[in-house]
Design a protein around this motif. Sequence first.
Motif, PDB file in Angstrom:
ATOM      1  N   ILE A 465     -25.526  16.832 -24.347  1.00  0.00           N
ATOM      2  CA  ILE A 465     -26.559  16.823 -25.384  1.00  0.00           C
ATOM      3  C   ILE A 465     -26.923  18.248 -25.774  1.00  0.00           C
ATOM      4  O   ILE A 465     -27.037  18.583 -26.968  1.00  0.00           O
ATOM      5  N   PHE A 501     -26.223   7.860 -26.798  1.00  0.00           N
ATOM      6  CA  PHE A 501     -26.157   9.219 -27.350  1.00  0.00           C
ATOM      7  C   PHE A 501     -25.053   9.331 -28.393  1.00  0.00           C
ATOM      8  O   PHE A 501     -25.243   9.897 -29.474  1.00  0.00           O
ATOM      9  N   ASN A 577     -33.780  17.446 -25.298  1.00  0.00           N
ATOM     10  CA  ASN A 577     -33.580  16.042 -24.924  1.00  0.00           C
ATOM     11  C   ASN A 577     -33.982  15.058 -26.013  1.00  0.00           C
ATOM     12  O   ASN A 577     -34.013  13.854 -25.788  1.00  0.00           O
ATOM     13  N   SER A 591     -31.149  10.128 -20.677  1.00  0.00           N
ATOM     14  CA  SER A 591     -30.091  10.873 -19.988  1.00  0.00           C
ATOM     15  C   SER A 591     -30.380  11.029 -18.503  1.00  0.00           C
ATOM     16  O   SER A 591     -29.834  11.926 -17.857  1.00  0.00           O
TER      17      SER A 591
END
Length: 759
Positions: A465, A501, A577, A591
Amino acid sequence: MSSFPRVLWLVLILGPAVLVVPSTDAKAQSHTLESNQLVVTVTEDPYSFEVRAAQSGTVLLTHAATSFRQGIYAQNVRAAYDVQVQGNVLTAKLDLAHLAHPATLRLSLPRERRATLTLDHPFPDASIQVAFADKGQHYYGIWEHTHGGDLDNRGASHPFVGRDYQHEQVYAASIRAPFYMMSNGLGVYAETQAAGHYSIARSDTTQFRFQTGKLTYHLLYGPSYKRILREYNRLAGPPDMPPLWSMSSIWWRDDHTNIPEQVDAANAQELLLRDVQMLQDYRIPASTMWIDRPFTTGEWGWGGKTFASFFPDPDAMAQTLRDNGMHLLYWITGRTAHTLKEPLRDRGLLFDGYTEHPSGDLRQTEAYLYYKDFLDSLASDVQLADGQTGVFGYKIDRGGEREMPDSLINTQVTLFNRAAHEQMTAHHGDNFFIFARSLHDKSRRWVAHWNGDPRDNFQALRTSIKNSLRSGLMNFPMWGSDIGSYDKNPSKELLLRWIGFGTYSPMMEFMIDGRDRWYYGGDPQVIDITREATQRHHDLIPYTRSALHHAHRTGVPVMRALLLEYPTDTTVSDMWNQFFYGPNLLVAPVSRKGVEERDVYLPEGRWLNYNDRTSVEQGNRTVTEPAPLGTVPRFVREGAIIPRGDILEANQSWKTDWQPRLRIEVFPARSETTSFNYYTGRVVRPITSRVTNNGITISFEALDHDGRLEIYVDSINRVIRDGDALSDSEYDYHAEQNRLVVPFSGDTTVRLPGATSIF
């Protein structure tokens, strides 16, 4: 605007060399260049310069030191002399301690927001180092991988050479650009492919060093991050605009010869076609299947000009893919094996003495053309019924594993990316897709990127990410990762969180190896979540394509760190995040292991919960959102416009009456006019939501496809489309979600007298 120094030349004879030292008046001379946006002042002795914002007078950059290294000796610039100013250009000689030959400086203001400096030394094997005073600002850019903070590089000190370092969680995340932005409104771009080193905010300075005797670097003024990116995009060149079909899901196996026990297939080709059928059976929209090595004849499964026997009929395989709305890609690398190696070695065009399979020297025209011819012969080995090659692109691997001298990695990977792009262009025009692991700066013109080989743990997901947002801050917008990890045995929870994601990554890339036990084993949770996520990603293609085109024009990425949208909010200066997908959709993927809810920070403004479409939240605070497996918390901000719909058929044979249709979601603001620049694939058509005392108006020119508007409003009294009042049967209003649905075709204006915003 400037005064010329009175110089008394003092000539000292030191052995065979003549050292020329300028002697100036006691008061240092200074010279100023100005534009409407920037003021640059150069001081002669000691040499230094300062950059200020023209409007506010704020100091943006203070030069600390410049040095040239010849051999083992670093020579600091002591003074500037022979200064000449003509218009917006300053030239000078730079006095180096202990060296008879001066360096030269050329400083110009070619644009009102750009200052350009060129340093030149007569010794071509010199290196150049430049240092600036650190004033506590944030620094973004340079490396895809984190070497300092999460997004902020403060404290980082790391080489800039492109070698694939053994990062613990993601191996070979190796986008790099000699460019960074600072939170005080200035960007710094060194226009070079030389190897180097960056040291950020250490010992009160930030500095870079490159192994070159001539260096041009640019100072780019925003003051906003978006404006800096626009200047960088204009100067370094825009990212490639990928084809529409690359924006649906992409599937692959690490080794098609490794047939899992769950799949009934006699060889690699049957396994690939079985995977294609599996996607259709589960109604998973997909556009691409690519093949990793081994797939050719010869050593290492790569380097032969024909497919290996376990792909017995590549023509039929490629035709089946196209008949099913999919495209064939395959793995390539600049490494040599089989038929590539010996001809290059015989011609002296190989970097011998490095790895077992070193690269050819693509700086040499003969080697460059040899690679292109090799790729062409391999692509030409696969023919479709219409006579064109059945290969529609490549995944380019390696490039930083000592196949060549470190000092040439940046140059070599850029040339190889370019060669592959040119070879595909000759066959398919702009209807192909290439993505690569190793990219340096201007490689964005030729290829997209995936972030290397992540491990099968949640820390690797978190690192990926961060990689995605860091890549966007360097103008690499078409980005993806190996969903669930490159490893063959991710946990089911990790796979499903990574799918969440990947839904909001422009390139949604699935590896099937190690997942057969779920997909072919019939795990309903994995299949359902994969189907829903890929359909959602597919449905977002109109929005994604528009955001990619915006990135192509402006350098503003698709996956946006919150700092790009809220640069003055200190809460988001290193926040990774959660991020914006495009301009309007805030996503917060999970995550961490074992989590069923997560906190989401909402910046200033008003926000609609995009998952329930009813809850409006005030910004500048954190909310806690439910996040079971398969759910990603999402919000849209007031005034958002999100074009969605199914405009790519791909492999959707289960839709027997498929036609392209748009679905445009509009969330009008309470008082302001908002718009979205929709890219049709040909032109940009703004979609506008206007709010007046008389109600709300949505308008746009023809978008190439018909569809429906979904407008979230209160208090529907009348619906007027293109001047005609609609009857109740011609639109739908869902009161529980305040959602008005109005069909549209061609140029459209919808007026809603008396309607009010849900915000």
